[in-house]
Write an enzyme that holds these catalytic residues in place. Sequence first.
Site, mmCIF file in Angstrom:
data_model
loop_
_atom_site.group_PDB
_atom_site.id
_atom_site.type_symbol
_atom_site.label_atom_id
_atom_site.label_comp_id
_atom_site.label_asym_id
_atom_site.label_seq_id
_atom_site.Cartn_x
_atom_site.Cartn_y
_atom_site.Cartn_z
ATOM 1 N N CYS A 42 0.826 -1.214 0.000
ATOM 2 C CA CYS A 42 0.000 0.000 0.000
ATOM 3 C C CYS A 42 0.856 1.259 0.000
ATOM 4 O O CYS A 42 0.653 2.158 -0.810
ATOM 5 C CB CYS A 42 -0.919 -0.018 1.220
ATOM 6 N N CYS A 47 -1.342 1.715 -3.199
ATOM 7 C CA CYS A 47 -2.340 2.783 -3.006
ATOM 8 C C CYS A 47 -1.751 4.185 -2.939
ATOM 9 O O CYS A 47 -2.240 5.098 -3.599
ATOM 10 C CB CYS A 47 -3.116 2.555 -1.714
ATOM 11 N N LYS A 50 0.174 5.366 -6.120
ATOM 12 C CA LYS A 50 -0.862 5.392 -7.169
ATOM 13 C C LYS A 50 -1.736 6.641 -7.021
ATOM 14 O O LYS A 50 -1.993 7.352 -7.988
ATOM 15 C CB LYS A 50 -1.707 4.109 -7.062
ATOM 16 N N TYR A 177 -9.093 -3.413 -11.176
ATOM 17 C CA TYR A 177 -8.766 -2.130 -10.525
ATOM 18 C C TYR A 177 -7.494 -1.519 -11.130
ATOM 19 O O TYR A 177 -7.478 -0.367 -11.541
ATOM 20 C CB TYR A 177 -8.434 -2.362 -9.053
ATOM 21 N N GLU A 181 -7.286 1.835 -13.399
ATOM 22 C CA GLU A 181 -6.728 3.025 -12.749
ATOM 23 C C GLU A 181 -5.518 3.543 -13.531
ATOM 24 O O GLU A 181 -5.408 4.738 -13.818
ATOM 25 C CB GLU A 181 -6.328 2.700 -11.311
ATOM 26 N N HIS A 457 -27.905 21.368 -1.715
ATOM 27 C CA HIS A 457 -28.100 21.886 -3.064
ATOM 28 C C HIS A 457 -27.190 23.088 -3.321
ATOM 29 O O HIS A 457 -27.014 23.906 -2.427
ATOM 30 C CB HIS A 457 -29.563 22.316 -3.212
ATOM 31 N N GLU A 462 -26.892 15.123 -4.191
ATOM 32 C CA GLU A 462 -28.244 15.309 -3.669
ATOM 33 C C GLU A 462 -29.211 14.304 -4.308
ATOM 34 O O GLU A 462 -30.256 13.991 -3.756
ATOM 35 C CB GLU A 462 -28.731 16.745 -3.856
#
Length: 474
Positions: A42, A47, A50, A177, A181, A457, A462
């Site tokens: 990681c 991660c 990346k 993934y 990516e 909003h 939303e």
Amino acid sequence: MTYDVDLFVIGGGSGGVRAARTSAETGARVALAEESRMGGTCVIRGCVPKKLMVFASEFRELSGLARDYGWSADAGDFDWSAFRTRLHSELDRLEGIYRGLLERSGVTMHDARARVTGPNEVTLDTGEVITAGHILVATGGHPVRPDMPNAALGMVSDDIFNLDTLPESILIVGGGYIACEFACILNGLGVKVTQFYRGAQILRGFDEEARGLIAEMMREQGIDLHVGTNIVDMWPADADGGTTAMGAPAAKRSADIATEPGPVVVKATNGTEQRFDRLFFATGRAPNSRNLGLEDLGVEINRRGAIEVDAFSKTAVPSIYAIGDVTDRIQLTPVAIREGVAFTETVFKDNPTAVDHENVPSAVFTQPELGTVGLSEEAAREQEEIEVYCTSFRPMRTAFVGNPHRVLFKLIVSKATRKVLGCHIVADAAGELIQMVGIAVKAGLTKEDFDRTVAVHPTMSEELVTMREPVRTA
Ligand code: NDP
């Protein structure tokens, strides 16, 4: 019998480090061995670097957007070498933090490879033998290349952070993934990206509508994505841009055995033959379970190479536990960390804790991102009757300048209980959004709970609380 330590952890990645620290904090005597760099996949080659590359790759499109909004912005050229220097000094800093955390927790670190030589014994490649009350295997996994001639011509994800220069063109093989990516990252950095995926649609296992939109957006950005396509043959390309064996029989081509990544000519199942500066195999990861001495002791390892464990991460040998990617349950850092903490609770706090692997939110850092929690529409349908609430639209920020980008917000709702069984978001910052929705889905909230929440909003998200009618029931 007294042991040298109460716990010996093999592997200094996210799971191993957390288990070592939390166990040491209970007063246990803990040692940890790591053969490479502290921090594991990681932090060092996954991660973290990346995500920094994702950030770097977003500026080109942002500068275009800024221009459309009236700024005289131009991202110019990307300086890979300057970025890489900064990236590596950041990784050095993070590794230092990991070492500091272990040190302050009182964990003894060994920069060595460890083998399990008994139910309570570990031998380091330095020759040192250490006995331990418990052994925790947290050795992670490694990227795998397909088993075909000349596969060594392709890089894997470990290599990408160390490139001297960015290639002009790249072929990425895979549709998971990592493939998706890096297709987006490299495309954003100005590399001409071609992607082959052998199946009908990328991101197998994710919600079908969501994966369809990601594929559409990737193509729209200029990624040359081919589904139903794979490599038939490949051989080294000449440095001058020609090919060594064009026109030669296929057997001859494959016989030109390459030993390291480099320019390549690829023959594909769609009949094309094309040269790429680099080839990148993002074709999955395998557990690091071999050559640890585990099989000899009776620890079970399945066909995929994963260490078999029970709900408490215990192997068939009661003193040996395993957590993280080496167990191939869910290959995600936060899951490995949870498994590490649960191990400490179980073994050192007299509080047997099984890790909850249900409704784990995750994100694919494509551009736009895909955030997901719970069941896909397809999986939910198999389970029970559902209602599907879904909207896809051009968000305000980019629609303003005529950009065709679309986002998707989708809720899968149980007809019987009204619980939201799954949520799928394709949008910028979907990773951030799904963390929040993950709380609601994990808490078992119903569609009516979502509806009772007043919208913020104007935002994209939303829509999550304003979708009134199901688009379909199944
Ligand atoms: P995945 O298993 O997700 O994807 C592997 C891909 O390679 C699939 O598309 C697969 O196809 C394809 N493939 C496998 N073998 C071959 C072959 N011989 N020829 C052609 N294609 C092949 O693996 P990744 O390496 O992308 O990622 C590993 C894991 O790491 C992920 O599952 C995830 O858990 C984790 N990860 C998480 C990230 C995040 O949270 N953002 C980021 C990166 C990794 P098929 O679908 O047909 O099997």
